[in-house]
Design an enzyme around this catalytic site. Structure first.
Site, PDB file in Angstrom:
ATOM      1  N   SER B 133      60.249 -28.257 -33.991  1.00 26.19           N
ATOM      2  CA  SER B 133      60.004 -27.050 -33.216  1.00 26.19           C
ATOM      3  C   SER B 133      61.078 -25.993 -33.389  1.00 26.19           C
ATOM      4  O   SER B 133      60.883 -24.854 -32.974  1.00 26.19           O
ATOM      5  CB  SER B 133      59.890 -27.408 -31.745  1.00 26.19           C
ATOM      6  OG  SER B 133      61.104 -27.998 -31.318  1.00 26.19           O
ATOM      7  N   LYS B 172      66.669 -19.112 -30.034  1.00 20.97           N
ATOM      8  CA  LYS B 172      66.393 -17.822 -30.659  1.00 20.97           C
ATOM      9  C   LYS B 172      67.499 -16.846 -30.285  1.00 20.97           C
ATOM     10  O   LYS B 172      68.244 -17.073 -29.326  1.00 20.97           O
ATOM     11  CB  LYS B 172      65.046 -17.269 -30.163  1.00 20.97           C
ATOM     12  CG  LYS B 172      63.838 -18.009 -30.744  1.00 20.97           C
ATOM     13  CD  LYS B 172      62.540 -17.356 -30.286  1.00 20.97           C
ATOM     14  CE  LYS B 172      61.353 -17.905 -31.065  1.00 20.97           C
ATOM     15  NZ  LYS B 172      61.154 -19.338 -30.852  1.00 20.97           N
TER      16      LYS B 172
END
Lengths: 218, 218
Positions: B133, B172
């Site tokens: 992921s 992120k």
DNA sequence: TTATACCACGAACGCTTGTTCTGTGTCAAG
DNA sequence: CTTGACACAGAACAAGCGTTCGTGGTATAA
């Protein structure tokens, strides 16, 4: 683990001292820190830590302690390190620089890494990635790749190959198929590249990738 | 750099010895290796290396040498290291484990890294990546992420955020826009994700990523 | 009460290790 | 030829450092 609080504090002090000073503490330095006035008591407690497999000692050697703590990621011993020459850059459009024989640490930049990350072995060198061409290997611009110099590869090895016709370096897992070579991106969502074996020149095998996102003091 | 051959050999021996033994060599150990029978001559040559900025010495301390070689990647000194607790795993479907106050090295696995890679600082911990992921962050299954515990982020920081509605951890770069938060993948070919600020919980900032492609001895 | 194990401590000693002193040789410059 | 710098060497000494010895206290079990 049957350690007393004092023994735990000794162990923590040793590892911290080692990290800060680059050398193990003496028995007197340990005593000064944890409040033991007798070198014999420190000696006694160090022998307990040896018995518990947390440290090693060498007899009659100053600072002859070594942390081998059972909780270290590996048993190699985190206080040791290897030095790897940082030879330059790796980019798509150029073959990589490979090391000459017998590089000495004085001949350019060197990267020190603990043996937790990588054991000492022949033929290691490091390159800094330039550009976004290694993204399919999940490797970013600015990352550092540590490679082992070898010109052959086993199936599944992550290697740097120079594609002669394309005049391009790429990092991919290499598999030999019947009459061709499959170069498989590390990113599992991407398709492989097939090459004629004569077009492929293996230049080294990737053993470690490091990405620093924090600027270090210059 | 005006080093004699002998001085170069002394310097190389010191760095190699340090890497192997986890402690600096003594003057007599240096002499034995490079063929100098007089401690005074070793002392003289070590003082030259100090003058040239390659090593530091502490007076009247056994093994009081320290390599600070001008060719090291940073000037911090490769012989020093930090110890970072390896707390567990990071996976998409769970919030990450964050460290309690005052973790001691005995309470679980620890990763030792040289200060070339990362300076010592408060609140560091490491997690092992589970699953694919994090691919959009150019981070692979099995990679190790070193994070710094913080609950706020500056624009552009690479952070671990827990998305409450989605019940998902993601890595992120975070940017605050007028009324929303933009979560930008590290992979420049991928699109950002926009989130309501109330949905976003910053859990730590990524400072280092490590990918080992070689199995270490168990 | 006694024995054993664990933990603690000061002191002394022996060895390890770093520093200093004195002397010598080589080389280049004046 | 002299001088100064550099490099080297052995010896002695000072300081650092690890080991050993003798002693004492506490807790537990028999």
């Amino acid at each position: 683990m049957g350690l007393s609080e004092r023994q735990q504090r000794i162990y923590e002090f040793i590892t911290k001292f080692m990290g800060e000073k680059g050398r193990p503490p003496t028995i007197r330095e340990i005593g000064a820190k944890v409040g033991i006035t007798s070198t014999s008591v420190v000696n006694y407690n160090l022998n307990i830590l040896v018995r518990e497999g947390l440290i090693q000692r060498e007899k009659e050697v100053s600072r002859g302690l070594r942390v081998i703590g059972a909780n270290a990621k590996s048993m190699v011993g985190g206080a040791s390190f290897v030095q790897i020459p940082l030879l330059g850059k790796i980019a798509a459009g150029h073959p990589i620089p490979v090391p000459d024989a017998g590089l000495a640490p004085l001949d350019g930049e060197v990267l020190s890494l603990t043996r937790d990350l990588i054991p000492d072995q022949e033929g290691l060198f490091a390159l800094e990635v330039k550009g976004n061409s290694m993204i399919d290997a999940l490797i970013n611009d600015g990352d550092i790749v540590v490679m082992k110099k070898q010109e052959t590869a086993q199936n599944g090895d992550m290697v740097a190959v120079w594609l002669k016709d394309e005049k391009e370096t790429t990092l991919k897992r290499l598999y030999r198929e019947r009459s061709r070579i499959r170069l498989q991106p590390m990113n599992p969502t991407m398709k492989p590249f097939y090459a004629d074996p004569r077009n492929v020149e293996v230049q080294g095998k990737v053993v470690l990738v490091i990405r620093q996102l924090q600027k270090l003091p210059a």
